[in-house]
Design a protein around this motif. Sequence first.
Motif, mmCIF file in Angstrom:
data_model
loop_
_atom_site.group_PDB
_atom_site.id
_atom_site.type_symbol
_atom_site.label_atom_id
_atom_site.label_comp_id
_atom_site.label_asym_id
_atom_site.label_seq_id
_atom_site.Cartn_x
_atom_site.Cartn_y
_atom_site.Cartn_z
ATOM 1 N N VAL A 105 0.827 -1.204 0.000
ATOM 2 C CA VAL A 105 0.000 0.000 0.000
ATOM 3 C C VAL A 105 0.865 1.260 0.000
ATOM 4 N N ALA A 106 1.966 1.247 0.752
ATOM 5 C CA ALA A 106 2.854 2.410 0.807
ATOM 6 C C ALA A 106 3.453 2.708 -0.567
ATOM 7 N N LEU A 107 3.847 1.677 -1.285
ATOM 8 C CA LEU A 107 4.403 1.869 -2.631
ATOM 9 C C LEU A 107 3.342 2.415 -3.586
ATOM 10 N N LYS A 108 2.119 1.990 -3.398
ATOM 11 C CA LYS A 108 1.021 2.513 -4.212
ATOM 12 C C LYS A 108 0.856 4.009 -3.955
ATOM 13 N N ALA A 109 0.934 4.411 -2.679
ATOM 14 C CA ALA A 109 0.836 5.830 -2.332
ATOM 15 C C ALA A 109 1.995 6.615 -2.943
ATOM 16 N N GLN A 110 3.172 6.023 -2.933
ATOM 17 C CA GLN A 110 4.350 6.692 -3.503
ATOM 18 C C GLN A 110 4.185 6.900 -5.008
ATOM 19 N N ARG A 111 3.622 5.899 -5.697
ATOM 20 C CA ARG A 111 3.411 6.034 -7.142
ATOM 21 C C ARG A 111 2.454 7.178 -7.451
ATOM 22 N N TYR A 112 1.401 7.297 -6.638
ATOM 23 C CA TYR A 112 0.438 8.368 -6.863
ATOM 24 C C TYR A 112 1.053 9.739 -6.618
ATOM 25 N N ALA A 113 1.957 9.810 -5.655
ATOM 26 C CA ALA A 113 2.552 11.098 -5.298
ATOM 27 C C ALA A 113 3.665 11.514 -6.239
ATOM 28 N N ALA A 114 4.260 10.543 -6.937
ATOM 29 C CA ALA A 114 5.393 10.843 -7.813
ATOM 30 C C ALA A 114 4.947 11.696 -8.991
ATOM 31 N N PRO A 115 5.761 12.658 -9.415
ATOM 32 C CA PRO A 115 5.407 13.450 -10.595
ATOM 33 C C PRO A 115 5.323 12.556 -11.813
ATOM 34 N N PRO A 116 4.409 12.827 -12.735
ATOM 35 C CA PRO A 116 4.262 11.966 -13.904
ATOM 36 C C PRO A 116 5.515 11.954 -14.756
ATOM 37 N N ALA A 117 5.797 10.793 -15.314
ATOM 38 C CA ALA A 117 6.958 10.685 -16.207
ATOM 39 C C ALA A 117 6.715 11.515 -17.450
ATOM 40 N N PRO A 118 7.759 12.148 -17.960
ATOM 41 C CA PRO A 118 7.579 12.981 -19.157
ATOM 42 C C PRO A 118 7.157 12.144 -20.353
ATOM 43 N N VAL A 119 6.180 12.637 -21.079
ATOM 44 C CA VAL A 119 5.703 11.965 -22.282
ATOM 45 C C VAL A 119 5.931 12.915 -23.451
ATOM 46 N N PRO A 120 6.435 12.433 -24.547
ATOM 47 C CA PRO A 120 6.663 13.302 -25.691
ATOM 48 C C PRO A 120 5.421 14.105 -26.046
ATOM 49 N N ALA A 121 5.621 15.381 -26.385
ATOM 50 C CA ALA A 121 4.486 16.268 -26.656
ATOM 51 C C ALA A 121 3.671 15.774 -27.841
ATOM 52 N N ALA A 122 4.333 15.242 -28.842
ATOM 53 C CA ALA A 122 3.630 14.755 -30.021
ATOM 54 C C ALA A 122 3.960 13.284 -30.229
ATOM 55 N N GLU A 123 2.959 12.438 -30.050
ATOM 56 C CA GLU A 123 3.179 11.012 -30.239
ATOM 57 C C GLU A 123 3.004 10.659 -31.716
ATOM 58 N N ALA A 124 3.628 9.582 -32.122
ATOM 59 C CA ALA A 124 3.514 9.137 -33.500
ATOM 60 C C ALA A 124 2.070 8.765 -33.811
ATOM 61 N N ALA A 125 1.704 8.860 -35.078
ATOM 62 C CA ALA A 125 0.330 8.594 -35.476
ATOM 63 C C ALA A 125 -0.049 7.130 -35.307
ATOM 64 N N ASP A 126 0.941 6.244 -35.250
ATOM 65 C CA ASP A 126 0.645 4.817 -35.185
ATOM 66 C C ASP A 126 0.985 4.182 -33.847
ATOM 67 N N SER A 127 1.274 4.989 -32.815
ATOM 68 C CA SER A 127 1.677 4.421 -31.528
ATOM 69 C C SER A 127 1.487 5.429 -30.415
ATOM 70 N N PHE A 128 1.618 4.965 -29.172
ATOM 71 C CA PHE A 128 1.671 5.878 -28.040
ATOM 72 C C PHE A 128 2.640 5.356 -26.997
ATOM 73 N N ILE A 129 2.925 6.198 -26.016
ATOM 74 C CA ILE A 129 3.877 5.867 -24.968
ATOM 75 C C ILE A 129 3.122 5.543 -23.689
ATOM 76 N N LEU A 130 3.445 4.401 -23.068
ATOM 77 C CA LEU A 130 2.813 3.990 -21.820
ATOM 78 C C LEU A 130 3.833 3.955 -20.697
ATOM 79 N N LYS A 131 3.395 4.346 -19.504
ATOM 80 C CA LYS A 131 4.241 4.211 -18.329
ATOM 81 C C LYS A 131 3.996 2.828 -17.741
ATOM 82 N N VAL A 132 5.018 1.996 -17.751
ATOM 83 C CA VAL A 132 4.942 0.631 -17.240
ATOM 84 C C VAL A 132 6.012 0.485 -16.162
ATOM 85 N N GLU A 133 5.564 0.420 -14.899
ATOM 86 C CA GLU A 133 6.474 0.417 -13.757
ATOM 87 C C GLU A 133 7.375 1.654 -13.846
ATOM 88 N N SER A 134 8.678 1.482 -13.938
ATOM 89 C CA SER A 134 9.582 2.637 -13.969
ATOM 90 C C SER A 134 10.046 2.971 -15.380
#
Length: 244
Positions: free
Chosen positions: A117-146
């Motif tokens: 549960v503590a690790l779950k709380a830490q994930r929620y509190a962590a700033p979101p990982a940077p995602v490219p401003a413009a994703e490719a038309a045929d794909s997207f970026i997912l945050k999977v663990e780290s």
Amino acid sequence: MQPLSCLAVDDEPLALSHICGHIERTPFLRLAGRYTNALEALHALRAQPVDLLFLDIHMPELTGLELARLLEPAGVTGTAPRIVFTTAFQQYALDGYKLDALDYLLKPFGYEEFMRVALKAQRYAAPPAPVPAAEAADSFILKVESQLVKVRFADILYIEGLRDYARVHRRGELKPLMALSSLRALEERLPAEQFMRIHRSFIVNLSCIEAVSRLSVQIGATHVPIGMQYKDEFGEFLKTWLAE
């Protein structure tokens, strides 16, 4: 990242010492206060909000559920803490989720369960990982663990929503990706002409549908249910699918 400030509330001294001990031995948590009375905790939160509240449910004067309702967004503290209910009664878990609790710990619990549960709380509190401003038309970026993982739309068979996560099933992969995202957030990033939400817990790649029954669609060996509220929209797609 600063440690998450925590408040522990339980009218049983032994139970309170137990949860406080777990907080103090966890490097990314900081014990900001401990109370045996929910009213005292309420006064403390008015003066000094915290990030995380470990809250017993059965307490005199003011129960944990009642305190949680007072701490909902726009409540007395301005910024409500994430709440983890601690209880000996599993039936109260549903009440906790209705109040948008982060999670609950069923007494008696050990440090391993507490850490989950503590690790779950830490994930929620962590700033979101940077995602490219413009994703490719045929794909997207997912945050999977780290990690950030690039996923091609054409490789996705279907996506299953699991509360705080989404399970992304792909062609040729036995193990799905566990993305830290809600199903709704992913739905907004998927091309509408290629994907459709057919159930509150499922989005499917329309090009991967092999068979359709009254209650489900078949993708490979998996039968994905069709929810009642999505039947009309899917029915419109089905007319086109049958005409091809």
